[in-house]
Design a protein around this motif. Structure first.
Motif, PDB file in Angstrom:
ATOM      1  N   ALA A 155       4.717   0.232   7.684  1.00  0.00           N
ATOM      2  CA  ALA A 155       2.940  -0.090   7.093  1.00  0.00           C
ATOM      3  C   ALA A 155       3.152  -0.302   6.222  1.00  0.00           C
ATOM      4  O   ALA A 155       1.707  -0.876   6.626  1.00  0.00           O
ATOM      5  CB  ALA A 155       3.445   2.160   6.982  1.00  0.00           C
ATOM      6  N   ALA A 156       3.321  -1.033   5.016  1.00  0.00           N
ATOM      7  CA  ALA A 156       2.991  -1.494   4.541  1.00  0.00           C
ATOM      8  C   ALA A 156       2.249  -3.035   4.723  1.00  0.00           C
ATOM      9  O   ALA A 156       1.197  -3.986   4.528  1.00  0.00           O
ATOM     10  CB  ALA A 156       3.710  -2.452   3.163  1.00  0.00           C
ATOM     11  N   ALA A 157       2.642  -3.627   5.654  1.00  0.00           N
ATOM     12  CA  ALA A 157       2.326  -5.067   6.613  1.00  0.00           C
ATOM     13  C   ALA A 157       0.881  -4.822   7.464  1.00  0.00           C
ATOM     14  O   ALA A 157       0.018  -5.361   7.581  1.00  0.00           O
ATOM     15  CB  ALA A 157       3.252  -4.870   7.937  1.00  0.00           C
ATOM     16  N   LEU A 158       0.070  -3.417   7.431  1.00  0.00           N
ATOM     17  CA  LEU A 158      -0.801  -3.397   7.990  1.00  0.00           C
ATOM     18  C   LEU A 158      -1.981  -3.442   6.765  1.00  0.00           C
ATOM     19  O   LEU A 158      -3.247  -3.346   7.251  1.00  0.00           O
ATOM     20  CB  LEU A 158      -0.933  -1.473   8.536  1.00  0.00           C
ATOM     21  N   ARG A 171       5.117   2.106  -3.372  1.00  0.00           N
ATOM     22  CA  ARG A 171       6.206   1.144  -3.761  1.00  0.00           C
ATOM     23  C   ARG A 171       6.113   0.018  -3.710  1.00  0.00           C
ATOM     24  O   ARG A 171       6.021  -1.094  -4.413  1.00  0.00           O
ATOM     25  CB  ARG A 171       6.957   2.204  -4.513  1.00  0.00           C
ATOM     26  N   ARG A 172       5.694   0.058  -2.448  1.00  0.00           N
ATOM     27  CA  ARG A 172       5.342  -1.518  -1.394  1.00  0.00           C
ATOM     28  C   ARG A 172       3.885  -1.879  -1.888  1.00  0.00           C
ATOM     29  O   ARG A 172       3.706  -3.456  -2.466  1.00  0.00           O
ATOM     30  CB  ARG A 172       5.609  -1.683  -0.380  1.00  0.00           C
ATOM     31  N   LEU A 173       2.928  -1.403  -2.381  1.00  0.00           N
ATOM     32  CA  LEU A 173       1.486  -1.722  -2.163  1.00  0.00           C
ATOM     33  C   LEU A 173       1.308  -1.501  -3.614  1.00  0.00           C
ATOM     34  O   LEU A 173       0.085  -2.526  -3.547  1.00  0.00           O
ATOM     35  CB  LEU A 173       0.343   0.285  -1.414  1.00  0.00           C
ATOM     36  N   ALA A 174       2.020  -0.904  -4.250  1.00  0.00           N
ATOM     37  CA  ALA A 174       1.947  -1.743  -5.611  1.00  0.00           C
ATOM     38  C   ALA A 174       1.867  -2.917  -5.830  1.00  0.00           C
ATOM     39  O   ALA A 174       1.200  -3.312  -6.906  1.00  0.00           O
ATOM     40  CB  ALA A 174       2.560  -0.596  -6.747  1.00  0.00           C
ATOM     41  N   ALA A 175       2.475  -3.913  -4.934  1.00  0.00           N
ATOM     42  CA  ALA A 175       2.645  -5.539  -4.980  1.00  0.00           C
ATOM     43  C   ALA A 175       0.625  -5.588  -4.710  1.00  0.00           C
ATOM     44  O   ALA A 175       0.619  -7.816  -4.408  1.00  0.00           O
ATOM     45  CB  ALA A 175       3.668  -6.035  -4.935  1.00  0.00           C
ATOM     46  N   VAL A 176       0.647  -5.464  -4.415  1.00  0.00           N
ATOM     47  CA  VAL A 176      -0.913  -5.653  -3.069  1.00  0.00           C
ATOM     48  C   VAL A 176      -2.060  -5.883  -4.126  1.00  0.00           C
ATOM     49  O   VAL A 176      -1.950  -5.096  -5.048  1.00  0.00           O
ATOM     50  CB  VAL A 176      -1.477  -5.097  -1.460  1.00  0.00           C
ATOM     51  N   PRO A 177      -2.679  -7.531  -3.916  1.00  0.00           N
ATOM     52  CA  PRO A 177      -3.588  -7.450  -5.082  1.00  0.00           C
ATOM     53  C   PRO A 177      -5.142  -7.025  -4.729  1.00  0.00           C
ATOM     54  O   PRO A 177      -5.531  -6.680  -3.344  1.00  0.00           O
ATOM     55  CB  PRO A 177      -4.474  -9.296  -4.431  1.00  0.00           C
ATOM     56  N   ALA A 178      -6.072  -6.540  -5.497  1.00  0.00           N
ATOM     57  CA  ALA A 178      -7.152  -5.768  -5.904  1.00  0.00           C
ATOM     58  C   ALA A 178      -7.013  -5.150  -4.677  1.00  0.00           C
ATOM     59  O   ALA A 178      -8.118  -4.598  -3.954  1.00  0.00           O
ATOM     60  CB  ALA A 178      -8.471  -6.947  -5.190  1.00  0.00           C
ATOM     61  N   LEU A 179      -5.991  -3.911  -4.612  1.00  0.00           N
ATOM     62  CA  LEU A 179      -6.319  -2.788  -3.610  1.00  0.00           C
ATOM     63  C   LEU A 179      -6.852  -1.905  -4.582  1.00  0.00           C
ATOM     64  O   LEU A 179      -7.011  -1.159  -5.833  1.00  0.00           O
ATOM     65  CB  LEU A 179      -5.097  -2.423  -3.586  1.00  0.00           C
ATOM     66  N   THR A 180      -8.453  -1.160  -3.649  1.00  0.00           N
ATOM     67  CA  THR A 180      -8.914   0.248  -4.263  1.00  0.00           C
ATOM     68  C   THR A 180      -7.958   1.203  -3.187  1.00  0.00           C
ATOM     69  O   THR A 180      -8.043   1.501  -2.513  1.00  0.00           O
ATOM     70  CB  THR A 180     -10.346   0.578  -4.126  1.00  0.00           C
ATOM     71  N   PRO A 196      11.595  -1.173  -6.409  1.00  0.00           N
ATOM     72  CA  PRO A 196      10.670  -0.591  -5.403  1.00  0.00           C
ATOM     73  C   PRO A 196      10.962  -1.468  -4.705  1.00  0.00           C
ATOM     74  O   PRO A 196      10.907  -0.962  -3.795  1.00  0.00           O
ATOM     75  CB  PRO A 196       9.900  -0.618  -6.955  1.00  0.00           C
ATOM     76  N   LEU A 197      10.903  -3.063  -4.508  1.00  0.00           N
ATOM     77  CA  LEU A 197      10.567  -3.783  -3.641  1.00  0.00           C
ATOM     78  C   LEU A 197      12.298  -4.017  -2.556  1.00  0.00           C
ATOM     79  O   LEU A 197      12.090  -4.340  -1.559  1.00  0.00           O
ATOM     80  CB  LEU A 197      10.183  -4.808  -3.574  1.00  0.00           C
TER      81      LEU A 197
END
Length: 271
Positions: free
Chosen positions: A85-88, A108-117, A267-268
């Motif tokens: 799902a994180a790949a989306l 816990r995966r999305l916490a590493a994705v830059p500039a998210l709201t 987490p990752l």
């Protein structure tokens, strides 16, 4: 501490929290993984708790399970689903995550994705991003009344969500079926989740195979409303065929065999 004393202490923790994880008990009592699992088997054999993958839960409750109970169920499947799902998600997008242990695993995966709201009605999900400490992420936590699964629901949450627009919603569900759609056992949570669905341009439902055929009292959305459903390789073929005919796209994450993930991983790591 004698085995009998340790087992009594474990049982008290289960009664207080609704569930326990093996890795947490190992740390708490300073004994081996094998010793804790033997304790859980003894207590389960006496009908005092129910063993699940990665831990144990209380028995005999008809209430909505709490977060601690749900977090020890299908951990490997949830991690595989979270990876897929994180790949989306692309950097810089606005995503919403409803409450649930699958969405918490995904967070816990999305916490590493830059500039998210990130918009969420989950205290647990918000905590994941707070602990990540990224200055380039913005987290919006709705208000509301807290449920046993740590969701914030009710009129306050709904009013806040209805003023927002998000690119992608990851919706955690209690169950899914052709007849009832995506469901929850909490009617107030269903109303809040429906507001999240209406606020999102795309709906993604991450749900492990055990959710198939389970029906909660309240429907959140019809199957056809899901742009993407992410499940695991344990989903039976008849279910895959039924879902393929109703959801926009069905993605299957390859779940590991039992014990395939090392407990206590970061987490990752294998998440």
């Amino acid at each position: 501490m004698l085995a009998q004393q340790r087992q009594q202490a474990i049982l008290e923790l289960v009664r207080q929290n609704g569930g326990v994880r093996v890795v947490e008990l190992v740390r708490a009592f300073g004994v081996s993984d094998i010793t804790i699992r033997r304790d859980l088997e003894t207590l389960a054999g006496r009908g005092l708790l129910a063993k699940v993958h990665g831990g144990a839960t209380s028995v005999g409750s008809t209430d909505e399970p709490g977060f601690a109970v749900k977090s020890v169920r299908q951990e490997g499947e949830k991690r595989a689903i979270a990876r897929r799902a994180a790949a989306l998600v692309r950097p810089g997008t606005t995503v919403a995550l409803s409450a649930g242990t699958t969405t918490w695993t995904l967070a816990r995966r999305l916490a590493a994705v830059p500039a998210l709201t990130v918009v969420t009605n989950s205290v647990r999900v918000a905590e994941v991003f707070r602990h990540a400490g990224r200055g380039d992420q913005t987290v919006v936590l709705t208000g509301g009344v807290r449920t046993p699964s740590d969701a914030l629901v009710g009129p306050v949450a709904v009013a806040a969500i209805r003023r927002l627009n998000v690119d992608l919603l990851f919706l955690g569900v209690h169950g899914m079926s052709v007849r009832a759609g995506f469901t929850t056992p909490n009617m107030m949570e269903a109303e809040t989740d429906r507001a999240l669905v209406e606020a999102a341009s795309r709906l993604v439902v991450p749900a492990d195979h055990t959710k198939w055929g389970t029906v909660g009292i309240s429907t959140i959305a019809e199957l056809r409303e899901a742009d993407v459903l992410v499940s695991d390789s344990g989903l039976p073929q008849p279910a895959r065929e039924a879902l393929t005919g109703h959801v926009g796209e069905l993605l299957i994450a390859e779940a590991p065999p039992a014990g395939g993930y090392q407990e206590g991983a970061g987490p990752l790591d294998g998440a």
